[in-house]
Design a protein around this motif. Structure first.
Motif, PDB file in Angstrom:
ATOM      1  N   SER A  49      33.734  39.017  49.527  1.00 30.68           N
ATOM      2  CA  SER A  49      32.336  39.088  49.944  1.00 30.68           C
ATOM      3  C   SER A  49      31.365  39.128  48.763  1.00 30.68           C
ATOM      4  CB  SER A  49      32.121  40.319  50.826  1.00 30.68           C
ATOM      5  OG  SER A  49      32.410  41.496  50.105  1.00 30.68           O
ATOM      6  N   SER A  50      31.874  39.139  47.542  1.00 30.66           N
ATOM      7  CA  SER A  50      31.020  39.183  46.358  1.00 30.66           C
ATOM      8  C   SER A  50      30.350  37.834  46.127  1.00 30.66           C
ATOM      9  CB  SER A  50      31.841  39.557  45.126  1.00 30.66           C
ATOM     10  OG  SER A  50      31.033  39.502  43.982  1.00 30.66           O
ATOM     11  N   THR A  51      29.048  37.876  45.904  1.00 31.93           N
ATOM     12  CA  THR A  51      28.335  36.643  45.596  1.00 31.93           C
ATOM     13  C   THR A  51      28.056  36.524  44.104  1.00 31.93           C
ATOM     14  OG1 THR A  51      26.229  37.742  46.036  1.00 31.93           O
ATOM     15  CG2 THR A  51      27.245  36.534  47.864  1.00 31.93           C
ATOM     16  N   ASP A  52      28.231  37.616  43.361  1.00 31.88           N
ATOM     17  CA  ASP A  52      27.907  37.627  41.935  1.00 31.88           C
ATOM     18  C   ASP A  52      29.110  37.478  41.023  1.00 31.88           C
ATOM     19  OD1 ASP A  52      25.278  38.043  42.653  1.00 31.88           O
ATOM     20  OD2 ASP A  52      25.411  40.214  42.441  1.00 31.88           O
ATOM     21  N   GLU A  53      30.305  37.641  41.554  1.00 30.58           N
ATOM     22  CA  GLU A  53      31.511  37.602  40.728  1.00 30.58           C
ATOM     23  C   GLU A  53      32.563  36.718  41.374  1.00 30.58           C
ATOM     24  OE1 GLU A  53      32.718  41.709  40.414  1.00 30.58           O
ATOM     25  OE2 GLU A  53      31.556  41.979  38.594  1.00 30.58           O
ATOM     26  N   PRO A  54      33.488  36.211  40.568  1.00 27.95           N
ATOM     27  CA  PRO A  54      34.599  35.429  41.122  1.00 27.95           C
ATOM     28  C   PRO A  54      35.645  36.378  41.718  1.00 27.95           C
ATOM     29  CG  PRO A  54      34.918  35.724  38.792  1.00 27.95           C
ATOM     30  CD  PRO A  54      33.585  36.350  39.122  1.00 27.95           C
ATOM     31  N   ALA A  55      36.672  35.822  42.316  1.00 26.21           N
ATOM     32  CA  ALA A  55      37.752  36.629  42.882  1.00 26.21           C
ATOM     33  C   ALA A  55      38.475  37.433  41.813  1.00 26.21           C
ATOM     34  CB  ALA A  55      38.741  35.730  43.626  1.00 26.21           C
ATOM     35  N   VAL A  56      38.648  36.833  40.627  1.00 28.86           N
ATOM     36  CA  VAL A  56      39.354  37.456  39.506  1.00 28.86           C
ATOM     37  C   VAL A  56      38.531  37.203  38.247  1.00 28.86           C
ATOM     38  CG1 VAL A  56      41.495  37.451  38.143  1.00 28.86           C
ATOM     39  CG2 VAL A  56      41.592  37.001  40.604  1.00 28.86           C
ATOM     40  N   LEU A  57      38.446  38.212  37.402  1.00 35.56           N
ATOM     41  CA  LEU A  57      37.764  38.010  36.126  1.00 35.56           C
ATOM     42  C   LEU A  57      38.444  38.812  35.037  1.00 35.56           C
ATOM     43  CD1 LEU A  57      35.826  40.737  35.693  1.00 35.56           C
ATOM     44  CD2 LEU A  57      34.423  39.525  37.312  1.00 35.56           C
ATOM     45  N   VAL A  58      38.171  38.390  33.805  1.00 36.15           N
ATOM     46  CA  VAL A  58      38.725  39.070  32.630  1.00 36.15           C
ATOM     47  C   VAL A  58      37.551  39.499  31.759  1.00 36.15           C
ATOM     48  CG1 VAL A  58      40.221  38.887  30.606  1.00 36.15           C
ATOM     49  CG2 VAL A  58      40.795  37.617  32.696  1.00 36.15           C
ATOM     50  N   ARG A  59      37.589  40.757  31.327  1.00 39.96           N
ATOM     51  CA  ARG A  59      36.565  41.282  30.418  1.00 39.96           C
ATOM     52  C   ARG A  59      37.241  41.751  29.138  1.00 39.96           C
ATOM     53  NH1 ARG A  59      31.744  42.240  33.101  1.00 39.96           N
ATOM     54  NH2 ARG A  59      31.892  42.418  35.355  1.00 39.96           N
ATOM     55  N   ASP A  60      36.520  41.612  28.023  1.00 36.09           N
ATOM     56  CA  ASP A  60      37.034  42.133  26.767  1.00 36.09           C
ATOM     57  C   ASP A  60      36.682  43.620  26.665  1.00 36.09           C
ATOM     58  OD1 ASP A  60      34.360  42.292  25.916  1.00 36.09           O
ATOM     59  OD2 ASP A  60      34.519  40.587  24.549  1.00 36.09           O
ATOM     60  N   LEU A  61      37.022  44.238  25.553  1.00 36.21           N
ATOM     61  CA  LEU A  61      36.801  45.675  25.402  1.00 36.21           C
ATOM     62  C   LEU A  61      35.331  46.071  25.411  1.00 36.21           C
ATOM     63  CD1 LEU A  61      39.553  46.509  22.759  1.00 36.21           C
ATOM     64  CD2 LEU A  61      39.585  46.968  25.216  1.00 36.21           C
ATOM     65  N   THR A  62      34.439  45.119  25.147  1.00 31.66           N
ATOM     66  CA  THR A  62      33.003  45.419  25.178  1.00 31.66           C
ATOM     67  C   THR A  62      32.417  45.256  26.573  1.00 31.66           C
ATOM     68  OG1 THR A  62      32.270  43.148  24.710  1.00 31.66           O
ATOM     69  CG2 THR A  62      32.763  44.575  22.807  1.00 31.66           C
ATOM     70  N   GLY A  63      33.214  44.730  27.511  1.00 31.83           N
ATOM     71  CA  GLY A  63      32.736  44.511  28.876  1.00 31.83           C
ATOM     72  C   GLY A  63      32.252  43.099  29.131  1.00 31.83           C
ATOM     73  N   ARG A  64      32.255  42.260  28.093  1.00 29.00           N
ATOM     74  CA  ARG A  64      31.823  40.866  28.250  1.00 29.00           C
ATOM     75  C   ARG A  64      32.868  40.084  29.029  1.00 29.00           C
ATOM     76  NH1 ARG A  64      32.503  36.003  25.695  1.00 29.00           N
ATOM     77  NH2 ARG A  64      33.987  36.884  24.229  1.00 29.00           N
ATOM     78  N   VAL A  65      32.426  39.250  29.967  1.00 31.63           N
ATOM     79  CA  VAL A  65      33.337  38.419  30.761  1.00 31.63           C
ATOM     80  C   VAL A  65      33.869  37.293  29.876  1.00 31.63           C
ATOM     81  CG1 VAL A  65      33.547  36.890  32.755  1.00 31.63           C
ATOM     82  CG2 VAL A  65      32.131  38.954  32.909  1.00 31.63           C
ATOM     83  N   THR A  66      35.202  37.190  29.786  1.00 32.54           N
ATOM     84  CA  THR A  66      35.822  36.155  28.964  1.00 32.54           C
ATOM     85  C   THR A  66      36.523  35.083  29.794  1.00 32.54           C
ATOM     86  OG1 THR A  66      37.844  37.454  28.698  1.00 32.54           O
ATOM     87  CG2 THR A  66      36.127  37.719  26.999  1.00 32.54           C
ATOM     88  N   ALA A  67      36.809  35.384  31.064  1.00 33.78           N
ATOM     89  CA  ALA A  67      37.432  34.389  31.946  1.00 33.78           C
ATOM     90  C   ALA A  67      36.908  34.590  33.363  1.00 33.78           C
ATOM     91  CB  ALA A  67      38.946  34.490  31.918  1.00 33.78           C
ATOM     92  N   TRP A  68      36.522  33.494  33.990  1.00 37.87           N
ATOM     93  CA  TRP A  68      35.951  33.465  35.336  1.00 37.87           C
ATOM     94  C   TRP A  68      36.928  32.679  36.200  1.00 37.87           C
ATOM     95  CZ3 TRP A  68      31.010  35.214  36.901  1.00 37.87           C
ATOM     96  CH2 TRP A  68      30.559  34.751  38.132  1.00 37.87           C
ATOM     97  N   ILE A  69      37.633  33.338  37.104  1.00 34.50           N
ATOM     98  CA  ILE A  69      38.680  32.702  37.903  1.00 34.50           C
ATOM     99  C   ILE A  69      38.253  32.684  39.372  1.00 34.50           C
ATOM    100  CG2 ILE A  69      41.141  32.648  38.448  1.00 34.50           C
ATOM    101  CD1 ILE A  69      40.352  32.893  35.295  1.00 34.50           C
ATOM    102  N   GLU A  70      37.961  31.497  39.880  1.00 36.81           N
ATOM    103  CA  GLU A  70      37.576  31.323  41.283  1.00 36.81           C
ATOM    104  C   GLU A  70      38.813  31.008  42.113  1.00 36.81           C
ATOM    105  OE1 GLU A  70      34.802  31.813  42.804  1.00 36.81           O
ATOM    106  OE2 GLU A  70      33.244  31.719  41.280  1.00 36.81           O
ATOM    107  N   VAL A  71      38.742  31.308  43.406  1.00 34.73           N
ATOM    108  CA  VAL A  71      39.848  31.062  44.329  1.00 34.73           C
ATOM    109  C   VAL A  71      39.307  30.341  45.561  1.00 34.73           C
ATOM    110  CG1 VAL A  71      41.550  32.175  45.841  1.00 34.73           C
ATOM    111  CG2 VAL A  71      41.215  33.016  43.523  1.00 34.73           C
ATOM    112  N   GLY A  72      40.117  29.423  46.084  1.00 33.07           N
ATOM    113  CA  GLY A  72      39.745  28.722  47.310  1.00 33.07           C
ATOM    114  C   GLY A  72      39.004  27.440  47.026  1.00 33.07           C
ATOM    115  N   ALA A  73      37.794  27.335  47.586  1.00 30.56           N
ATOM    116  CA  ALA A  73      36.955  26.148  47.398  1.00 30.56           C
ATOM    117  C   ALA A  73      35.538  26.604  47.076  1.00 30.56           C
ATOM    118  CB  ALA A  73      36.985  25.279  48.651  1.00 30.56           C
ATOM    119  N   PRO A  74      35.328  27.149  45.868  1.00 22.82           N
ATOM    120  CA  PRO A  74      34.005  27.668  45.505  1.00 22.82           C
ATOM    121  C   PRO A  74      32.993  26.539  45.361  1.00 22.82           C
ATOM    122  CG  PRO A  74      35.384  27.561  43.574  1.00 22.82           C
ATOM    123  CD  PRO A  74      36.264  27.202  44.745  1.00 22.82           C
ATOM    124  N   ASP A  75      31.722  26.880  45.493  1.00 23.93           N
ATOM    125  CA  ASP A  75      30.717  25.830  45.310  1.00 23.93           C
ATOM    126  C   ASP A  75      30.501  25.568  43.823  1.00 23.93           C
ATOM    127  OD1 ASP A  75      28.728  27.614  44.296  1.00 23.93           O
ATOM    128  OD2 ASP A  75      27.966  27.999  46.301  1.00 23.93           O
TER     129      ASP A  75
END
Length: 180
Positions: free
Chosen positions: A63-89
């Motif tokens: 139900s999240s509209t701001d984040e992907p299904a799975v994400l990776v953050r580094d130790l500073t909290g910065r998003v380093t990988a954005w992983i979508e699932v299904g058929a995202p727009d």
């Protein structure tokens, strides 16, 4: 009255020979009432196949509209990988690709149809973004084996995935396509 999510527990052993990742994971996935078992399975597989330090399921889940299904953050909290699932727009993938150093899409749907929806759309670094798809029969059989408590062994070698889910053994290739 709103329906509550159903929590599924997964004890997972990952042996991804291709990436040199060997981990024992204890995961809790909340399955939203609108989420199919196939989508939840694809979220689980995306998490395992992308596993690295800092990986998480998004807090809002499907139900999240701001984040992907799975994400990776580094130790500073910065998003380093954005992983979508299904058929995202395309807009979500574009935004994620710009925000993170890396983006990927995992789907349990027909990859030709998913790729077709991206055709002609503006997606940042589309040619670098992989779309990983799984055979429909594999997904259907694995999704049917999901229970509230699950024991999973996942091995990957040369992009061939071997899955044992609650005693049901399956294998399938992880097909890779590019968005651009």
């Amino acid at each position: 009255m709103a329906l509550n999510a159903t929590v599924h527990n997964f004890t997972v052993q990952v042996a991804d020979v291709d990436r040199g990742v060997y981990e024992d994971l204890s995961l809790r996935l909340a399955r939203h009432p609108s989420e199919t078992a196939e989508f939840m399975l694809t979220r689980l597989l995306a998490y395992c196949l992308e596993y690295e330090e800092g990986i998480t399921f998004s807090e809002g889940g499907v139900s999240s509209t701001d984040e992907p299904a799975v994400l990776v953050r580094d130790l500073t909290g910065r998003v380093t990988a954005w992983i979508e699932v299904g058929a995202p727009d395309a807009e979500r993938v574009h935004r994620g690709s710009k925000l993170a150093g890396r983006a990927a899409v995992y789907t349990h749907r027909d990859p030709a149809k998913v790729l077709a929806q991206f055709a002609g759309k503006r997606i940042h670094r589309a040619e670098e973004i992989p779309l990983y798809s799984f055979d429909r029969a594999f997904v259907d059989a694995a999704a049917a084996a999901i229970e509230r408590r699950n024991t999973v062994t996942l091995s990957v070698t040369e992009r061939l995935m071997y899955l044992d889910l609650n005693g049901i053994s399956l294998s399938a290739p992880v097909e890779e396509h590019r968005l651009g």
